[in-house]
Scaffold this motif. Structure first.
Motif, PDB file in Angstrom:
ATOM      1  N   ARG A  45       0.794  -1.201   0.100  1.00  9.36           N
ATOM      2  CA  ARG A  45      -0.007   0.050  -0.019  1.00  9.36           C
ATOM      3  C   ARG A  45       0.962   1.140   0.052  1.00  9.36           C
ATOM      4  N   TYR A  46       2.026   1.098   0.837  1.00  7.40           N
ATOM      5  CA  TYR A  46       2.724   2.397   0.871  1.00  7.40           C
ATOM      6  C   TYR A  46       3.546   2.562  -0.490  1.00  7.40           C
ATOM      7  N   ILE A  47       3.930   1.601  -1.207  1.00 10.04           N
ATOM      8  CA  ILE A  47       4.538   2.110  -2.401  1.00 10.04           C
ATOM      9  C   ILE A  47       3.586   2.504  -3.489  1.00 10.04           C
ATOM     10  N   PHE A  48       2.258   2.063  -3.452  1.00 10.62           N
ATOM     11  CA  PHE A  48       1.132   2.722  -4.355  1.00 10.62           C
ATOM     12  C   PHE A  48       1.108   3.987  -3.908  1.00 10.62           C
ATOM     13  N   LEU A  49       1.166   4.435  -2.693  1.00 11.24           N
ATOM     14  CA  LEU A  49       0.865   5.664  -1.974  1.00 11.24           C
ATOM     15  C   LEU A  49       1.908   6.614  -2.658  1.00 11.24           C
ATOM     16  N   ALA A  50       3.165   6.256  -2.423  1.00 11.85           N
ATOM     17  CA  ALA A  50       4.332   7.019  -3.074  1.00 11.85           C
ATOM     18  C   ALA A  50       4.177   7.263  -4.348  1.00 11.85           C
ATOM     19  N   LEU A  51       3.930   6.222  -5.080  1.00  8.14           N
ATOM     20  CA  LEU A  51       3.712   6.411  -6.551  1.00  8.14           C
ATOM     21  C   LEU A  51       2.648   7.548  -6.903  1.00  8.14           C
ATOM     22  N   PHE A  52       1.777   7.235  -6.228  1.00  6.16           N
ATOM     23  CA  PHE A  52       0.598   8.109  -6.522  1.00  6.16           C
ATOM     24  C   PHE A  52       0.830   9.601  -6.341  1.00  6.16           C
TER      25      PHE A  52
ATOM     26  N   PHE B  20       3.974  10.916  -6.185  1.00  9.44           N
ATOM     27  CA  PHE B  20       4.740  11.138  -7.222  1.00  9.44           C
ATOM     28  C   PHE B  20       4.097  11.596  -8.707  1.00  9.44           C
ATOM     29  N   ILE B  21       3.169  11.113  -9.072  1.00  3.67           N
ATOM     30  CA  ILE B  21       2.573  11.311 -10.176  1.00  3.67           C
ATOM     31  C   ILE B  21       1.943  12.524 -10.078  1.00  3.67           C
ATOM     32  N   ILE B  22       1.008  12.968  -9.013  1.00  2.00           N
ATOM     33  CA  ILE B  22       0.614  14.060  -8.734  1.00  2.00           C
ATOM     34  C   ILE B  22       1.654  15.337  -8.783  1.00  2.00           C
ATOM     35  N   ILE B  23       2.647  15.360  -8.199  1.00  7.19           N
ATOM     36  CA  ILE B  23       3.800  16.238  -8.294  1.00  7.19           C
ATOM     37  C   ILE B  23       4.114  16.569  -9.684  1.00  7.19           C
ATOM     38  N   PHE B  24       4.391  15.189 -10.494  1.00 10.34           N
ATOM     39  CA  PHE B  24       4.770  15.449 -11.855  1.00 10.34           C
ATOM     40  C   PHE B  24       3.846  16.142 -12.607  1.00 10.34           C
ATOM     41  N   PHE B  25       2.463  15.745 -12.512  1.00 11.57           N
ATOM     42  CA  PHE B  25       1.556  16.643 -13.363  1.00 11.57           C
ATOM     43  C   PHE B  25       1.482  17.913 -12.938  1.00 11.57           C
ATOM     44  N   SER B  26       1.629  18.020 -11.706  1.00 14.61           N
ATOM     45  CA  SER B  26       1.474  19.798 -11.123  1.00 14.61           C
ATOM     46  C   SER B  26       2.428  20.580 -11.754  1.00 14.61           C
ATOM     47  N   ILE B  27       3.774  20.028 -11.715  1.00 15.59           N
ATOM     48  CA  ILE B  27       5.074  20.778 -12.357  1.00 15.59           C
ATOM     49  C   ILE B  27       4.840  20.894 -13.921  1.00 15.59           C
ATOM     50  N   TYR B  28       4.242  19.811 -14.562  1.00 15.16           N
ATOM     51  CA  TYR B  28       4.333  19.788 -15.841  1.00 15.16           C
ATOM     52  C   TYR B  28       3.351  20.971 -16.434  1.00 15.16           C
ATOM     53  N   PHE B  29       1.790  20.912 -15.601  1.00  9.23           N
ATOM     54  CA  PHE B  29       0.866  21.976 -16.038  1.00  9.23           C
ATOM     55  C   PHE B  29       1.353  23.413 -15.861  1.00  9.23           C
ATOM     56  N   THR B  30       2.218  23.465 -14.594  1.00  7.84           N
ATOM     57  CA  THR B  30       2.673  24.719 -14.186  1.00  7.84           C
ATOM     58  C   THR B  30       3.540  25.460 -15.321  1.00  7.84           C
ATOM     59  N   ILE B  31       4.327  24.635 -15.806  1.00 14.45           N
ATOM     60  CA  ILE B  31       5.367  25.027 -16.813  1.00 14.45           C
ATOM     61  C   ILE B  31       4.703  25.696 -17.904  1.00 14.45           C
ATOM     62  N   ASN B  32       3.566  24.723 -18.230  1.00 13.68           N
ATOM     63  CA  ASN B  32       2.898  25.269 -19.602  1.00 13.68           C
ATOM     64  C   ASN B  32       2.129  26.172 -19.449  1.00 13.68           C
ATOM     65  N   ASP B  33       1.421  26.696 -18.179  1.00 13.39           N
ATOM     66  CA  ASP B  33       0.673  27.968 -18.036  1.00 13.39           C
ATOM     67  C   ASP B  33       1.633  29.151 -18.133  1.00 13.39           C
ATOM     68  N   THR B  34       2.996  29.041 -17.733  1.00 16.23           N
ATOM     69  CA  THR B  34       3.667  30.300 -17.557  1.00 16.23           C
ATOM     70  C   THR B  34       4.373  30.567 -18.697  1.00 16.23           C
ATOM     71  N   ASN B  35       4.287  29.607 -19.747  1.00 18.55           N
ATOM     72  CA  ASN B  35       4.824  29.800 -21.236  1.00 18.55           C
ATOM     73  C   ASN B  35       6.317  30.302 -20.776  1.00 18.55           C
ATOM     74  N   PHE B  36       6.937  29.392 -20.176  1.00 23.21           N
ATOM     75  CA  PHE B  36       8.451  29.612 -19.582  1.00 23.21           C
ATOM     76  C   PHE B  36       9.086  30.007 -20.946  1.00 23.21           C
ATOM     77  N   ILE B  37       9.784  31.097 -21.122  1.00 20.87           N
ATOM     78  CA  ILE B  37      10.309  31.387 -22.284  1.00 20.87           C
ATOM     79  C   ILE B  37      11.815  31.851 -21.798  1.00 20.87           C
ATOM     80  N   LEU B  38      12.737  30.876 -22.545  1.00 20.90           N
ATOM     81  CA  LEU B  38      13.949  31.232 -22.187  1.00 20.90           C
ATOM     82  C   LEU B  38      14.461  32.585 -22.598  1.00 20.90           C
ATOM     83  N   PRO B  39      15.304  33.352 -21.619  1.00 20.06           N
ATOM     84  CA  PRO B  39      15.522  34.772 -22.010  1.00 20.06           C
ATOM     85  C   PRO B  39      16.243  34.749 -23.308  1.00 20.06           C
TER      86      PRO B  39
END
Lengths: 198, 200
Positions: free
Chosen positions: A4-11, A13-32
């Motif tokens: 159960r702990y493994i699945f929880l950790a995996l879960f 991790f997935i949430i963190i990954f997707f939140s970073i992914y969407f955040t980057i997309n929103d802010t149109n991160f443009i290299l200077p």
């Protein structure tokens, strides 16, 4: 370790990954953009060699011939860089040479109608000679301003200063000292001295 | 060649129909042959006429003469200098102070006026005016003269002092007060040489 702990950790991790992914997309991160090197001058519109041309200073009744081996002409910014710099001013009345200005480099600002000369600047006229590091000459205002080891050698006096300004006839001459241990100085030449020098 | 130069924190040069004018502002120093004039405030040298106009803590140096005042006007060609306002002039032997001191260099003459104080060796005197002939070492004091020498006090309308002979001649209402152990000699002297008080 419990599955159960493994699945929880995996879960999590997935949430963190997707939140970073969407955040980057929103802010149109443009290299200077690569910072443009300010030293890189814009390219001149024309690069000319062995040039001499004439400008007119009607207020002073002068015809000024500008001479240089290399001229970079920037029409967009209305300026011409001359290296080396030489100017010869002739009277419009009788054509006589009034003075010359030389320097290692100079710029003629066509719109403002003024000359900026730099390094080993020398202005020579019948009355006096001025040596300085820099010299600005506002053609329409009959106004000279120079700085850097200013030495004035005249028929009637010699002078030294850090900076100066005056009109072309050296009237209303102001000598200024910036450095603490150096004071502007005038050394008067008396008639007998002048005879020796003539 | 003669050294003639002007320095200051700022220097202005201008020319009018009469000629050249040099103005120095701040830490002014004028050298003119054997003359040196300094000022904290401003110094103007009218080159065409030789005229000077110096202000604020002015000092004058010429040979063994040294002067000071808040204002100095004069002329380097005529070699005449007017020290005004807290004026002082010291020579090798004497010192003079007053509201105004006029130094006539060529004629070797000094004229002081207003609250004049004069001192040399053991002689001192106050007066309204004083004329000092430097070459002859001869002084004339006039108006409310008061002074002393070697303990002898004097008052008179005028006095003549000869440094060479060490002689003091008092004139007009002269009064000499000898030191305490000898009597006071009052003499309502009218302008007569006999009332001169010879020095010892």
């Amino acid at each position: 370790m419990d599955k159960r702990y493994i699945f929880l950790a995996l879960f999590i991790f997935i949430i963190i990954f997707f939140s970073i992914y969407f955040t980057i997309n929103d802010t149109n991160f443009i290299l200077p953009e690569p910072v443009q090197d300010s030293q890189q001058q814009p390219k001149p519109d024309q690069e000319l060699e062995n040039v001499n041309f004439t400008i007119y200073n009607n207020q002073q009744q002068l015809r000024i011939k500008l001479i240089s081996k290399n001229v970079d002409n920037y029409t967009t910014t209305a300026k011409m860089d001359l290296t080396p710099f030489r100017a010869e001013a002739y009277s419009l009345l009788d054509g006589s040479l009034q003075y010359t200005i030389t320097g290692e480099t100079g710029t003629y600002y066509t719109a403002e109608h003024y000359l900026k000369v730099k390094r080993n600047v020398e202005l020579k006229s019948e009355l006096y000679q001025i040596n300085s590091d820099k010299l600005d000459y506002y053609l329409d205002k009959n106004y000279l301003s120079g700085s850097g080891s200013v030495i004035i050698t005249g028929n009637e006096f010699n002078a030294k200063a850090d900076s100066f300004n005056s009109d072309l006839k050296l009237n209303n001459l102001k000598l200024i000292g910036q450095q603490k241990d150096f004071k502007p100085e005038v050394k008067f030449k008396e008639p007998e001295e002048r005879k020796q020098n003539d | 060649a003669a050294v003639r130069e002007l320095t200051g924190d700022k220097l202005d040069f201008s020319e009018n129909e009469q000629g050249q004018i040099f103005t120095a502002v701040g830490n002014v120093n004028l050298l003119y042959d054997q003359l040196k004039v300094t000022a904290a405030g401003q110094g103007i040298y009218y080159r065409y006429s030789g005229q000077l106009d110096f202000q604020d803590d002015v000092e004058l140096f010429y040979q063994e003469y040294q002067g000071a005042a808040q204002k100095l006007t004069g002329n380097v060609n005529q070699q005449v200098y007017h020290l005004q306002d807290q004026a002082e002039l010291t020579t090798a032997e004497a010192e003079v102070s007053g509201d105004q001191i006029d130094f006539y260099q060529l004629e070797q003459r000094v004229e002081a006026s207003g609250n004049v104080y004069l001192k040399y060796q053991d002689f001192w005197a106050e007066a309204d005016q004083a004329t000092y002939y430097l070459d002859r070492k001869f002084m004339i004091l006039t108006g409310n003269v008061r002074g002393a020498r070697n303990g002898q006090k004097f008052t008179s309308d005028s006095a003549e002092v000869n440094q060479l002979t060490n002689q003091v001649k008092l004139k007009g209402q002269a009064k000499l007060t000898l030191p305490a152990e000898s009597t006071t000699s009052d003499s309502a002297a009218q302008d007569s040489p006999s009332n001169e008080q010879g020095g010892n």
